[in-house]
Scaffold this active site. Structure first.
Site, PDB file in Angstrom:
ATOM      1  N   CYS A  31     -11.115   2.620   1.094  1.00 44.70           N
ATOM      2  CA  CYS A  31      -9.695   2.947   1.196  1.00 44.70           C
ATOM      3  C   CYS A  31      -9.205   2.084   2.349  1.00 44.70           C
ATOM      4  O   CYS A  31      -9.863   2.026   3.405  1.00 44.70           O
ATOM      5  CB  CYS A  31      -9.509   4.431   1.503  1.00 44.70           C
ATOM      6  N   THR A  32      -8.085   1.408   2.142  1.00 44.71           N
ATOM      7  CA  THR A  32      -7.654   0.430   3.148  1.00 44.71           C
ATOM      8  C   THR A  32      -7.190   1.080   4.451  1.00 44.71           C
ATOM      9  O   THR A  32      -7.036   0.401   5.462  1.00 44.71           O
ATOM     10  CB  THR A  32      -6.535  -0.461   2.581  1.00 44.71           C
ATOM     11  N   HIS A  33      -7.001   2.397   4.430  1.00 40.97           N
ATOM     12  CA  HIS A  33      -6.709   3.093   5.683  1.00 40.97           C
ATOM     13  C   HIS A  33      -7.937   3.148   6.601  1.00 40.97           C
ATOM     14  O   HIS A  33      -7.805   3.152   7.821  1.00 40.97           O
ATOM     15  CB  HIS A  33      -6.265   4.540   5.404  1.00 40.97           C
TER      16      HIS A  33
ATOM     17  N   TYR B 208      -1.608   8.157  -2.762  1.00 33.53           N
ATOM     18  CA  TYR B 208      -1.923   7.680  -4.108  1.00 33.53           C
ATOM     19  C   TYR B 208      -3.234   8.277  -4.627  1.00 33.53           C
ATOM     20  O   TYR B 208      -3.421   8.417  -5.835  1.00 33.53           O
ATOM     21  CB  TYR B 208      -2.069   6.152  -4.103  1.00 33.53           C
ATOM     22  N   GLY B 209      -4.142   8.580  -3.695  1.00 35.11           N
ATOM     23  CA  GLY B 209      -5.466   9.085  -4.080  1.00 35.11           C
ATOM     24  C   GLY B 209      -5.416  10.408  -4.822  1.00 35.11           C
ATOM     25  O   GLY B 209      -6.408  10.834  -5.412  1.00 35.11           O
TER      26      GLY B 209
ATOM     27  N   ASP C 127       0.864  -1.192   0.000  1.00 41.04           N
ATOM     28  CA  ASP C 127       0.000   0.000   0.000  1.00 41.04           C
ATOM     29  C   ASP C 127       0.897   1.238   0.000  1.00 41.04           C
ATOM     30  O   ASP C 127       2.120   1.141   0.165  1.00 41.04           O
ATOM     31  CB  ASP C 127      -0.916  -0.009   1.243  1.00 41.04           C
ATOM     32  N   SER C 128       0.261   2.395  -0.103  1.00 37.07           N
ATOM     33  CA  SER C 128       1.010   3.650   0.008  1.00 37.07           C
ATOM     34  C   SER C 128       1.366   3.939   1.462  1.00 37.07           C
ATOM     35  O   SER C 128       2.163   4.843   1.728  1.00 37.07           O
ATOM     36  CB  SER C 128       0.146   4.793  -0.525  1.00 37.07           C
TER      37      SER C 128
ATOM     38  N   CYS D 204      -4.638  -1.609  -1.768  1.00 39.28           N
ATOM     39  CA  CYS D 204      -4.915  -0.185  -1.961  1.00 39.28           C
ATOM     40  C   CYS D 204      -5.949  -0.021  -3.070  1.00 39.28           C
ATOM     41  O   CYS D 204      -5.701  -0.420  -4.213  1.00 39.28           O
ATOM     42  CB  CYS D 204      -3.617   0.525  -2.350  1.00 39.28           C
ATOM     43  N   ASN D 205      -7.090   0.529  -2.716  1.00 38.92           N
ATOM     44  CA  ASN D 205      -8.151   0.733  -3.717  1.00 38.92           C
ATOM     45  C   ASN D 205      -7.729   1.742  -4.786  1.00 38.92           C
ATOM     46  O   ASN D 205      -7.994   1.547  -5.967  1.00 38.92           O
ATOM     47  CB  ASN D 205      -9.420   1.253  -3.037  1.00 38.92           C
TER      48      ASN D 205
HETATM   49  N1  DGL Z   1      -4.893   3.030   1.194  1.00 43.13           N
HETATM   50  C1  DGL Z   1      -5.165   3.680  -0.063  1.00 43.13           C
HETATM   51  C2  DGL Z   1      -6.462   3.121  -0.670  1.00 43.13           C
HETATM   52  O1  DGL Z   1      -6.922   2.044  -0.338  1.00 43.13           O
HETATM   53  C3  DGL Z   1      -5.306   5.184  -0.041  1.00 43.13           C
HETATM   54  C4  DGL Z   1      -4.291   6.068   0.550  1.00 43.13           C
HETATM   55  C5  DGL Z   1      -3.632   7.025  -0.440  1.00 43.13           C
HETATM   56  O2  DGL Z   1      -4.276   7.991  -0.900  1.00 43.13           O
HETATM   57  O3  DGL Z   1      -2.472   6.761  -0.747  1.00 43.13           O
HETATM   58  O4  DGL Z   1      -7.036   3.750  -1.513  1.00 43.13           O
END
Ligand code: DGL
Length: 269
Positions: free
Chosen positions: A189-191, A43-44, A11-12, A75-76
């Site tokens: 979002c996995t966060h 990443y978003g 993930d990021s 990561c979505n």
């Molecule tokens: N964890 C990332 C997701 O599932 C998002 C975080 C990011 O923006 O990097 O989308």
């Protein structure tokens, strides 16, 4: 490392912990590498072609260095754009985490679903297609938050909390005319599952849905007979890419997840 298979969970940032945590709960005998591309976060906010090129290059290198048996793109924002390119470049099985629209649609009675994601995931054609394929009879209220994933990063690295943010998000959903009927909220979002307890307070009576458990089941079915039935718990370790200094708070958070090894820090190129 033991003979158990190794899964690279990418993930990021700390989103790899929510997905990896579910995999570890279901399959504790696996070796897990949690990779956090801190240098590329968030990443978003990336433009799609640049994000895809960055992730393909980063993961290819990580795979060469760590030789996992399976890769989970946890990561979505990444999976909704990079999976075809990544699969064409790698020979190992790749599991992608995408918004849990399908399970949410089967759960919702009111047919009003919330989608909480990064701005990138909300914008993706992939997400629109998921809604079209699995929730075409639902009203989907989408909110793309630029603030929540960075706030969760700060919570993990620095210990700061941002309760006002949850209130702002709840107000954004409440602004939609169908909001009173929303009974299901996709944490895309996995966060976000890392703060499910806080979110629950601001979305009373709404079921929160994420992809973690389904991903763990998918990993189990893909590894199949390669999974040792009994034995030692696997090794869990973290690789952080980018300029970071490990904080005591971050180590505590990892330890709460059963990760006792000090993270490996890799400076970004
Ligand atoms: N964890 C990332 C997701 O599932 C998002 C975080 C990011 O923006 O990097 O989308």
């Amino acid at each position: 490392m033991s003979a158990a298979p190794t899964v690279l969970v990418f993930d990021s940032g700390v989103g790899s912990l929510s997905i990896g945590g579910e995999i570890h709960r279901r399959l504790p005998q696996l070796n897990l590498i949690y990779a956090m591309d801190s240098g590329g976060f968030p990443y978003g906010e990336w433009e799609e072609a640049a994000l895809s090129a960055h992730i393909c290059a980063t993961i290819t290198l990580l795979v060469e260095q760590t030789r996992p048996d399976l890769l989970v793109v946890a990561c979505n924002s990444a999976s909704t754009t990079v999976l075809p390119a990544l699969r064409s470049q790698l020979t190992l099985p790749v599991v992608g985490v995408v918004p849990a629209i399908k399970p949410a649609a089967s759960l919702s009675r009111s047919r009003v679903i919330g989608l909480l994601a990064t701005p990138g995931t909300v914008r993706r054609q992939y997400t629109a297609q998921l809604i079209n394929d699995f929730a075409s009879d639902c009203c989907v209220i989408s909110v793309g938050s630029s603030a929540l994933a960075p706030a969760i990063e700060r919570q993990f690295w620095e210990g700061t909390d941002h309760p006002e943010l949850y209130q702002t998000l709840a107000a954004e959903f409440a602004g939609h005319p169908r909001a009173p009927d929303m009974d299901t909220l996709v944490l895309a979002c996995t966060h976000f599952p890392l703060v499910a307890a806080q979110l629950r307070e601001y979305f009373p009576g709404v079921s929160l849905v994420d992809s973690g458990e389904a991903i763990a089941r998918r990993v189990e079915s893909l590894l199949g007979s390669a999974l040792p039935t009994v034995g030692q718990p696997g090794e869990q370790r973290v690789i952080v890419l980018g300029e970071r200094r490990v904080s005591a708070h971050f180590l505590e958070k990892l330890s709460a997840q059963g990760i006792s090894q000090r993270p490996t820090l890799v400076a970004a190129d």
